[in-house]
Design a protein around this motif. Sequence first.
Motif, PDB file in Angstrom:
ATOM      1  N   ALA A  31       0.842  -1.198   0.000  1.00 14.80           N
ATOM      2  CA  ALA A  31       0.000   0.000   0.000  1.00 14.80           C
ATOM      3  C   ALA A  31       0.880   1.252   0.000  1.00 14.80           C
ATOM      4  N   LYS A  32       0.340   2.310  -0.574  1.00  9.87           N
ATOM      5  CA  LYS A  32       0.991   3.608  -0.521  1.00  9.87           C
ATOM      6  C   LYS A  32       0.133   4.490   0.373  1.00  9.87           C
ATOM      7  N   VAL A  33       0.616   4.793   1.566  1.00  5.61           N
ATOM      8  CA  VAL A  33      -0.161   5.638   2.458  1.00  5.61           C
ATOM      9  C   VAL A  33       0.070   7.085   2.063  1.00  5.61           C
ATOM     10  N   PHE A  34      -1.008   7.837   2.094  1.00  3.85           N
ATOM     11  CA  PHE A  34      -1.012   9.181   1.544  1.00  3.85           C
ATOM     12  C   PHE A  34      -1.761  10.114   2.502  1.00  3.85           C
ATOM     13  N   PRO A  35      -1.070  10.680   3.499  1.00  2.00           N
ATOM     14  CA  PRO A  35      -1.746  11.519   4.498  1.00  2.00           C
ATOM     15  C   PRO A  35      -2.452  12.734   3.915  1.00  2.00           C
ATOM     16  N   ILE A 100     -11.736  12.695  14.089  1.00  2.00           N
ATOM     17  CA  ILE A 100     -11.874  11.342  14.650  1.00  2.00           C
ATOM     18  C   ILE A 100     -12.670  10.462  13.686  1.00  2.00           C
ATOM     19  N   GLY A 101     -13.708  11.033  13.071  1.00  2.00           N
ATOM     20  CA  GLY A 101     -14.490  10.289  12.082  1.00  2.00           C
ATOM     21  C   GLY A 101     -13.638   9.834  10.912  1.00  2.00           C
ATOM     22  N   GLU A 102     -12.716  10.685  10.470  1.00  2.00           N
ATOM     23  CA  GLU A 102     -11.802  10.312   9.383  1.00  2.00           C
ATOM     24  C   GLU A 102     -10.895   9.159   9.793  1.00  2.00           C
ATOM     25  N   VAL A 103     -10.355   9.227  10.994  1.00  2.00           N
ATOM     26  CA  VAL A 103      -9.451   8.168  11.467  1.00  2.00           C
ATOM     27  C   VAL A 103     -10.192   6.846  11.630  1.00  2.00           C
ATOM     28  N   VAL A 104     -11.372   6.888  12.220  1.00  2.00           N
ATOM     29  CA  VAL A 104     -12.160   5.664  12.387  1.00  2.00           C
ATOM     30  C   VAL A 104     -12.638   5.152  11.031  1.00  2.00           C
ATOM     31  N   GLY A 105     -13.110   6.069  10.186  1.00  2.00           N
ATOM     32  CA  GLY A 105     -13.627   5.677   8.874  1.00  2.00           C
ATOM     33  C   GLY A 105     -12.570   5.062   7.983  1.00  2.00           C
ATOM     34  N   THR A 106     -11.413   5.684   7.925  1.00  2.00           N
ATOM     35  CA  THR A 106     -10.345   5.169   7.072  1.00  2.00           C
ATOM     36  C   THR A 106      -9.535   4.093   7.771  1.00  2.00           C
ATOM     37  N   GLY A 107      -9.087   4.405   8.981  1.00  2.00           N
ATOM     38  CA  GLY A 107      -8.163   3.516   9.682  1.00  2.00           C
ATOM     39  C   GLY A 107      -8.748   2.183  10.089  1.00  2.00           C
ATOM     40  N   ILE A 108     -10.003   2.175  10.447  1.00  2.00           N
ATOM     41  CA  ILE A 108     -10.622   0.918  10.903  1.00  2.00           C
ATOM     42  C   ILE A 108     -11.600   0.381   9.861  1.00  2.00           C
ATOM     43  N   LEU A 109     -12.644   1.158   9.559  1.00  2.00           N
ATOM     44  CA  LEU A 109     -13.669   0.671   8.626  1.00  2.00           C
ATOM     45  C   LEU A 109     -13.118   0.528   7.202  1.00  2.00           C
ATOM     46  N   GLY A 110     -12.296   1.483   6.776  1.00  2.00           N
ATOM     47  CA  GLY A 110     -11.693   1.400   5.445  1.00  2.00           C
ATOM     48  C   GLY A 110     -10.759   0.215   5.309  1.00  2.00           C
ATOM     49  N   ALA A 111      -9.978  -0.040   6.358  1.00  2.00           N
ATOM     50  CA  ALA A 111      -9.079  -1.202   6.338  1.00  2.00           C
ATOM     51  C   ALA A 111      -9.870  -2.503   6.308  1.00  2.00           C
ATOM     52  N   ALA A 134      -1.200   0.718   8.774  1.00  2.00           N
ATOM     53  CA  ALA A 134      -0.839   1.692   7.742  1.00  2.00           C
ATOM     54  C   ALA A 134      -1.960   2.707   7.541  1.00  2.00           C
ATOM     55  N   PHE A 135      -3.195   2.246   7.463  1.00  2.00           N
ATOM     56  CA  PHE A 135      -4.334   3.146   7.283  1.00  2.00           C
ATOM     57  C   PHE A 135      -4.510   4.048   8.499  1.00  2.00           C
ATOM     58  N   LEU A 136      -4.342   3.489   9.700  1.00  2.00           N
ATOM     59  CA  LEU A 136      -4.480   4.290  10.916  1.00  2.00           C
ATOM     60  C   LEU A 136      -3.413   5.374  10.991  1.00  2.00           C
ATOM     61  N   LEU A 137      -2.190   5.014  10.691  1.00  2.00           N
ATOM     62  CA  LEU A 137      -1.091   5.979  10.736  1.00  2.00           C
ATOM     63  C   LEU A 137      -1.303   7.107   9.728  1.00  2.00           C
ATOM     64  N   SER A 138      -1.662   6.746   8.531  1.00  2.00           N
ATOM     65  CA  SER A 138      -1.865   7.736   7.476  1.00  2.00           C
ATOM     66  C   SER A 138      -3.048   8.648   7.789  1.00  2.00           C
ATOM     67  N   SER A 139      -4.165   8.071   8.196  1.00  2.00           N
ATOM     68  CA  SER A 139      -5.349   8.882   8.467  1.00  2.00           C
ATOM     69  C   SER A 139      -5.162   9.753   9.699  1.00  2.00           C
ATOM     70  N   PHE A 140      -4.462   9.254  10.699  1.00  2.00           N
ATOM     71  CA  PHE A 140      -4.218  10.061  11.898  1.00  2.00           C
ATOM     72  C   PHE A 140      -3.355  11.278  11.565  1.00  2.00           C
ATOM     73  N   GLY A 141      -2.301  11.061  10.786  1.00  2.00           N
ATOM     74  CA  GLY A 141      -1.431  12.177  10.402  1.00  2.00           C
ATOM     75  C   GLY A 141      -2.167  13.234   9.599  1.00  2.00           C
TER      76      GLY A 141
END
Length: 173
Positions: A31-35, A100-111, A134-141
């Motif tokens: 994957a290519k994480v893209f903050p 927080i919605g972005e992090v949960v949406g991408t990092g958890i539900l998106g993964a 990877a998704f959690l790190l990218s979305s959190f940043g």
Amino acid sequence: MKKTEKMVYTAMLTAFTAATSHFIYIPIGFAKVFPVQHFVNVVSAVLLGPSYAVTQAVLSSTIRNVMGTGSIFAFPGSIIGALLAAYCYKMFRRVSIAAIGEVVGTGILGALATYPIALFLLGKEATLFGLMPAFLLSSFGGALLAYGLLKTMMKHRILGGIQHENSINNRRI
């Protein structure tokens, strides 16, 4: 904000995402994480609302895939993250809740939504444990950067009330 203005802002945010995708990404495994995508998701969620945030996420993911700077895994994560961020902001009118919605949406539900695609394409059983961090790190940043920018803009009254236009409690809509 008029519909035309929202469409222009959506196009500008999409162009910003596409332009920065060449040099701001972190390759982690397959994957290519893209903050920057998550940064733009939160900004568009707060300023434009759910439909425009999702449109921006779909367009950005499509352009990045066509240019070869993204992967198929960009679609579920960015779309779910943008949608959840926008609805969180619409309900609570707080930038922190949108982030927080972005992090949960991408990092958890998106993964989790990406896992079947990765399993089909890559055939690896342990892909979920590679995708979620990877998704959690990218979305959190990205969400943290967006939170900082939006809060600074609100503090200095740069937005001029635009951010409240998309809330559910707005009487002007």
